[in-house]
Design a protein around this motif. Sequence first.
Motif, PDB file in Angstrom:
ATOM      1  N   GLU A  10      41.664 -37.524 -26.587  1.00  0.00           N
ATOM      2  CA  GLU A  10      40.625 -38.525 -26.779  1.00  0.00           C
ATOM      3  C   GLU A  10      40.900 -39.424 -27.983  1.00  0.00           C
ATOM      4  OE1 GLU A  10      40.041 -35.338 -26.293  1.00  0.00           O
ATOM      5  OE2 GLU A  10      38.658 -35.115 -24.599  1.00  0.00           O
ATOM      6  N   LYS A  11      41.552 -38.871 -29.024  1.00  0.00           N
ATOM      7  CA  LYS A  11      41.776 -39.617 -30.267  1.00  0.00           C
ATOM      8  C   LYS A  11      43.193 -40.185 -30.310  1.00  0.00           C
ATOM      9  CE  LYS A  11      38.550 -36.773 -32.943  1.00  0.00           C
ATOM     10  NZ  LYS A  11      38.385 -35.852 -34.106  1.00  0.00           N
ATOM     11  N   PRO A  12      43.371 -41.329 -30.973  1.00  0.00           N
ATOM     12  CA  PRO A  12      44.723 -41.877 -31.132  1.00  0.00           C
ATOM     13  C   PRO A  12      45.591 -40.911 -31.945  1.00  0.00           C
ATOM     14  CG  PRO A  12      43.054 -43.521 -31.679  1.00  0.00           C
ATOM     15  CD  PRO A  12      42.339 -42.215 -31.538  1.00  0.00           C
ATOM     16  N   PRO A  13      46.915 -40.984 -31.784  1.00  0.00           N
ATOM     17  CA  PRO A  13      47.801 -40.078 -32.529  1.00  0.00           C
ATOM     18  C   PRO A  13      47.773 -40.370 -34.022  1.00  0.00           C
ATOM     19  CG  PRO A  13      49.078 -41.758 -31.386  1.00  0.00           C
ATOM     20  CD  PRO A  13      47.660 -41.909 -30.918  1.00  0.00           C
ATOM     21  N   HIS A  62      46.326 -53.597 -25.896  1.00  0.00           N
ATOM     22  CA  HIS A  62      46.308 -53.317 -24.458  1.00  0.00           C
ATOM     23  C   HIS A  62      46.633 -51.852 -24.175  1.00  0.00           C
ATOM     24  CE1 HIS A  62      45.475 -57.268 -22.961  1.00  0.00           C
ATOM     25  NE2 HIS A  62      46.531 -57.822 -23.540  1.00  0.00           N
ATOM     26  N   ALA A  63      47.560 -51.298 -24.963  1.00  0.00           N
ATOM     27  CA  ALA A  63      47.930 -49.899 -24.760  1.00  0.00           C
ATOM     28  C   ALA A  63      46.732 -48.991 -25.037  1.00  0.00           C
ATOM     29  CB  ALA A  63      49.100 -49.528 -25.665  1.00  0.00           C
ATOM     30  N   ARG A  64      45.993 -49.258 -26.091  1.00  0.00           N
ATOM     31  CA  ARG A  64      44.821 -48.431 -26.406  1.00  0.00           C
ATOM     32  C   ARG A  64      43.784 -48.519 -25.281  1.00  0.00           C
ATOM     33  NH1 ARG A  64      45.368 -48.130 -32.152  1.00  0.00           N
ATOM     34  NH2 ARG A  64      47.286 -46.896 -32.297  1.00  0.00           N
ATOM     35  N   GLN A  65      43.584 -49.705 -24.736  1.00  0.00           N
ATOM     36  CA  GLN A  65      42.629 -49.867 -23.639  1.00  0.00           C
ATOM     37  C   GLN A  65      43.087 -49.079 -22.411  1.00  0.00           C
ATOM     38  OE1 GLN A  65      42.433 -54.109 -23.135  1.00  0.00           O
ATOM     39  NE2 GLN A  65      40.948 -54.415 -24.796  1.00  0.00           N
ATOM     40  N   ALA A  66      44.377 -49.175 -22.087  1.00  0.00           N
ATOM     41  CA  ALA A  66      44.898 -48.455 -20.921  1.00  0.00           C
ATOM     42  C   ALA A  66      44.840 -46.954 -21.134  1.00  0.00           C
ATOM     43  CB  ALA A  66      46.339 -48.900 -20.632  1.00  0.00           C
ATOM     44  N   ALA A  67      45.116 -46.501 -22.350  1.00  0.00           N
ATOM     45  CA  ALA A  67      45.105 -45.073 -22.644  1.00  0.00           C
ATOM     46  C   ALA A  67      43.719 -44.463 -22.460  1.00  0.00           C
ATOM     47  CB  ALA A  67      45.613 -44.825 -24.061  1.00  0.00           C
TER      48      ALA A  67
END
Length: 449
Positions: free
Chosen positions: A185-188, A373-378
């Motif tokens: 759920e959280k970013p690395p 965009h990567a965060r949105q897709a993730a």
Amino acid sequence: MNRILLICNDVVGRNMAGPGIRYWEFARVLRRQFAVTLAVPPFLARQTPPSDEAWLRVCRTPAELRRLVADCDVVVTLGVVLLLYPFIAEANKPLVVDLYDPFLLEELQRKTPLPRLEQLTSYENYLQALRLGMRNGDFFLCAGEKQRDYWLGMLSGLGRVNPYTYQDDPSLRRLIDVVPFGLPEKPPQHTRPVLKGVVPSIQPDDRVILWGGGIWSWFDAPSLIEAMPRILKHRADVKLFFMGTRRPNQPAAQTEAVEQAINLSKRLGLHDTHIFFNDWVPYDERQNYLLEADVGVSLHLDYVETRFAFRTRLLDYLWAGLPIVATAGDVLGESLAAQGLATLVAPGDVEGVAQAILGALDDSAGEGERLRHARQAAERYRWDVVVQPLADFCAAPRFAPDRAYRLAVAGQGGGKWSQRLGRAWRAWRLGGARSLLTQMRDYIRWKMR
């Protein structure tokens, strides 16, 4: 509170491959709603390290596993587990069969170098495992829509797409639904240096190409290795790091694909100077490698496995916001490319690989937009999101609507005449003499074609 038993077909612990990670995360998310036990079956007990987690059980004997099965409300498993422990399918518990990994297609490629008899023995064993799961499952999981089409074809061939399952749900989502691999759920968060300035010959300012995960025979590590001399002609600061060469359930052995990759790097004079091979990265440390890398790569050849695979390493690259270079043909890579998050190359195109990597390394101007965009897709692949179809089943477990029908058909399996008598009895039971005569007439017409 329903009791959920997850039975993994791989090692669970600090070092994990795909199945172990998937079931660890299933357990973590489902424990928010249910009483969950994650079991490692006896055939993996020796390779599995001890754990302090009360919900993780390493079964040393089949009797231990049998007790866990008897004490649960739902069983979730995958791979060859049912073949090795058939009492699971006979336990009268709602059974979820996880088909996210098209292992039959993987094994066809993995066993290709072996003598034909060994290939056939492996194939028949895996096919038997697959049929056993598909005949006995009450609910099935797969990794994506294209893969779902593949499994629906097999389910149809095994008689699982029938009037009972169809009328229960014409979309068949109650029979098989999509639960892909997921992400935290959280970013690395970077916790310690692991590559730059740490691995000998990788300098703090070098640019690192990362091969996430293992080197298997259906991947194309050689094209990436052969691209390195071409890349180094343009930039001397590029290094290539392979994250995994020794699978956790086989730590003493290297695959033939790994040996070929290492030998190729040595022939090119780049081994341990520009190309590095790591044993395995602990699951809770992978974010450090991802965040120190500058581009993530996943290459494969044009095999049928590619068409139905779900390249989980691409999700890790997405999680870390890495530029991605991948071979065209797999579902996730195509999807990320359509969103501008990956560059695709043709299978075996060494020059295309080199140019795509150089382009990714030079594209610093678009980094902020790509990360957004990567965060949105993730977000769409968070474990708590993707696991929802499984959580829904666990909240209201059920036997498949064709269960009694399947048991009746299985009871007809003594031979052709016993099957015909069984069908005649079913016709009489469901429709009386008229139904029986109709079935006899249809049978005679079919035989006379």
